[in-house]
Design an enzyme around this catalytic site. Structure first.
Site, PDB file in Angstrom:
ATOM      1  CE  LYS A   9      -3.929  -2.136   2.437  1.00 51.08           C
ATOM      2  NZ  LYS A   9      -4.666  -2.179   3.722  1.00 51.08           N
ATOM      3  CE1 TYR A  49      -9.555  -2.827   0.324  1.00 49.08           C
ATOM      4  CE2 TYR A  49      -9.083  -0.803  -0.847  1.00 49.08           C
ATOM      5  CZ  TYR A  49      -8.653  -1.873  -0.077  1.00 49.08           C
ATOM      6  OH  TYR A  49      -7.331  -1.988   0.287  1.00 49.08           O
ATOM      7  CG  ASN A 112      -3.405  -2.363   7.124  1.00 45.99           C
ATOM      8  OD1 ASN A 112      -3.202  -1.997   5.966  1.00 45.99           O
ATOM      9  ND2 ASN A 112      -4.538  -2.925   7.491  1.00 45.99           N
ATOM     10  CG  HIS A 115      -5.117  -6.099  -0.330  1.00 42.62           C
ATOM     11  ND1 HIS A 115      -6.402  -6.080   0.182  1.00 42.62           N
ATOM     12  CD2 HIS A 115      -5.132  -7.038  -1.315  1.00 42.62           C
ATOM     13  CE1 HIS A 115      -7.151  -6.965  -0.472  1.00 42.62           C
ATOM     14  NE2 HIS A 115      -6.405  -7.545  -1.387  1.00 42.62           N
ATOM     15  CD  GLU A 126      -8.279  -9.103  -3.689  1.00 38.67           C
ATOM     16  OE1 GLU A 126      -8.886  -8.521  -2.782  1.00 38.67           O
ATOM     17  OE2 GLU A 126      -7.195  -9.710  -3.495  1.00 38.67           O
TER      18      GLU A 126
HETATM   19  P1  CMP Z   1      -7.313  -4.518   4.685  1.00 36.31           P
HETATM   20  O1  CMP Z   1      -7.872  -5.383   5.746  1.00 36.31           O
HETATM   21  O2  CMP Z   1      -6.192  -4.985   3.837  1.00 36.31           O
HETATM   22  O3  CMP Z   1      -8.517  -4.062   3.717  1.00 36.31           O
HETATM   23  C1  CMP Z   1      -9.440  -3.088   4.140  1.00 36.31           C
HETATM   24  C2  CMP Z   1      -8.670  -1.907   4.605  1.00 36.31           C
HETATM   25  O4  CMP Z   1      -9.445  -0.854   5.123  1.00 36.31           O
HETATM   26  C3  CMP Z   1      -7.785  -2.319   5.793  1.00 36.31           C
HETATM   27  O5  CMP Z   1      -6.794  -3.182   5.357  1.00 36.31           O
HETATM   28  C4  CMP Z   1      -7.350  -0.978   6.294  1.00 36.31           C
HETATM   29  O6  CMP Z   1      -6.331  -0.386   5.489  1.00 36.31           O
HETATM   30  C5  CMP Z   1      -8.659  -0.212   6.130  1.00 36.31           C
HETATM   31  N1  CMP Z   1      -9.428  -0.270   7.374  1.00 36.31           N
HETATM   32  C6  CMP Z   1     -10.017  -1.323   7.934  1.00 36.31           C
HETATM   33  N2  CMP Z   1     -10.648  -0.979   9.072  1.00 36.31           N
HETATM   34  C7  CMP Z   1     -10.459   0.356   9.199  1.00 36.31           C
HETATM   35  C8  CMP Z   1     -10.875   1.305  10.152  1.00 36.31           C
HETATM   36  N3  CMP Z   1     -11.636   0.956  11.194  1.00 36.31           N
HETATM   37  N4  CMP Z   1     -10.505   2.560   9.987  1.00 36.31           N
HETATM   38  C9  CMP Z   1      -9.763   2.922   8.924  1.00 36.31           C
HETATM   39  N5  CMP Z   1      -9.328   2.056   7.974  1.00 36.31           N
HETATM   40  C10 CMP Z   1      -9.675   0.790   8.120  1.00 36.31           C
END
Ligand code: CMP
Length: 154
Positions: A9, A49, A112, A115, A126
């Site tokens: 990311k 998403y 984080n 992905h 995907e």
């Molecule tokens: P990922 O689980 O890879 O895919 C969905 C993404 O949305 C997740 O990683 C985070 O980057 C983002 N995400 C998920 N939960 C939250 C949250 N509560 N607040 C902000 N971003 C989120």
């Protein structure tokens, strides 16, 4: 063999962990069969998403994923989807286990780093959204017999 789509990311690029992530997957025995840098747009992110479109963080998530390019990869291995998710760690990075990518290098639930496809069905979706067939290189990995038993390879 199973395939999983991984995105480094925007924060992963900014934090300089792209090489570390690729290194971890390679050392594990997974096989890289596609890789490119791409700037994500609204159309792709809306599809990508779709399951998050009603979440309160959806708009922020899209803005963040468009803020800088991502590195998109396709990795292959036996049970690759579950294996990669274990290596990645849970979404909320500050709660991710030490030894996982998020556990070792991140703190946030949004920033984080990475992905990884959630399950085999989503991985197929995907892959088709992210890569054209000409971008995928299923090269013959010659050390597979040292990574898996014959019966694991099927
Ligand atoms: P990922 O689980 O890879 O895919 C969905 C993404 O949305 C997740 O990683 C985070 O980057 C983002 N995400 C998920 N939960 C939250 C949250 N509560 N607040 C902000 N971003 C989120």
């Amino acid at each position: 063999m199973e395939r999983s789509v991984v995105l480094i990311k925007p924060d992963g690029l900014q934090r300089g962990v792209a090489g570390e992530i690729i290194h971890r997957f390679e050392r594990k025995g997974l096989q890289l069969i596609a890789i490119k840098m791409i700037a994500l747009d609204d159309a792709l992110l809306d599809e990508w998403y779709a399951h998050h479109k009603d979440k309160p963080f959806f708009a922020n998530l899209k803005a963040y994923m468009k803020s800088y390019p991502v590195v998109a990869m396709l990795w292959e291995g036996v049970e690759a989807v579950a294996t990669i998710r274990k290596l990645v760690g849970v979404t909320k990075a500050r709660e991710a286990e030490p030894g996982t990518i998020r556990g070792d290098f991140a703190m946030s639930q949004q920033y984080n780093l990475i992905h990884a496809s959630e399950n085999a069905e989503i991985a197929k979706k995907e892959e088709s959204l992210m890569f054209s067939p000409s971008e995928v290189f299923p090269w013959k990995k010659t050390d597979l017999t040292h990574i898996y038993l014959d019966e694991e390879l099927g």
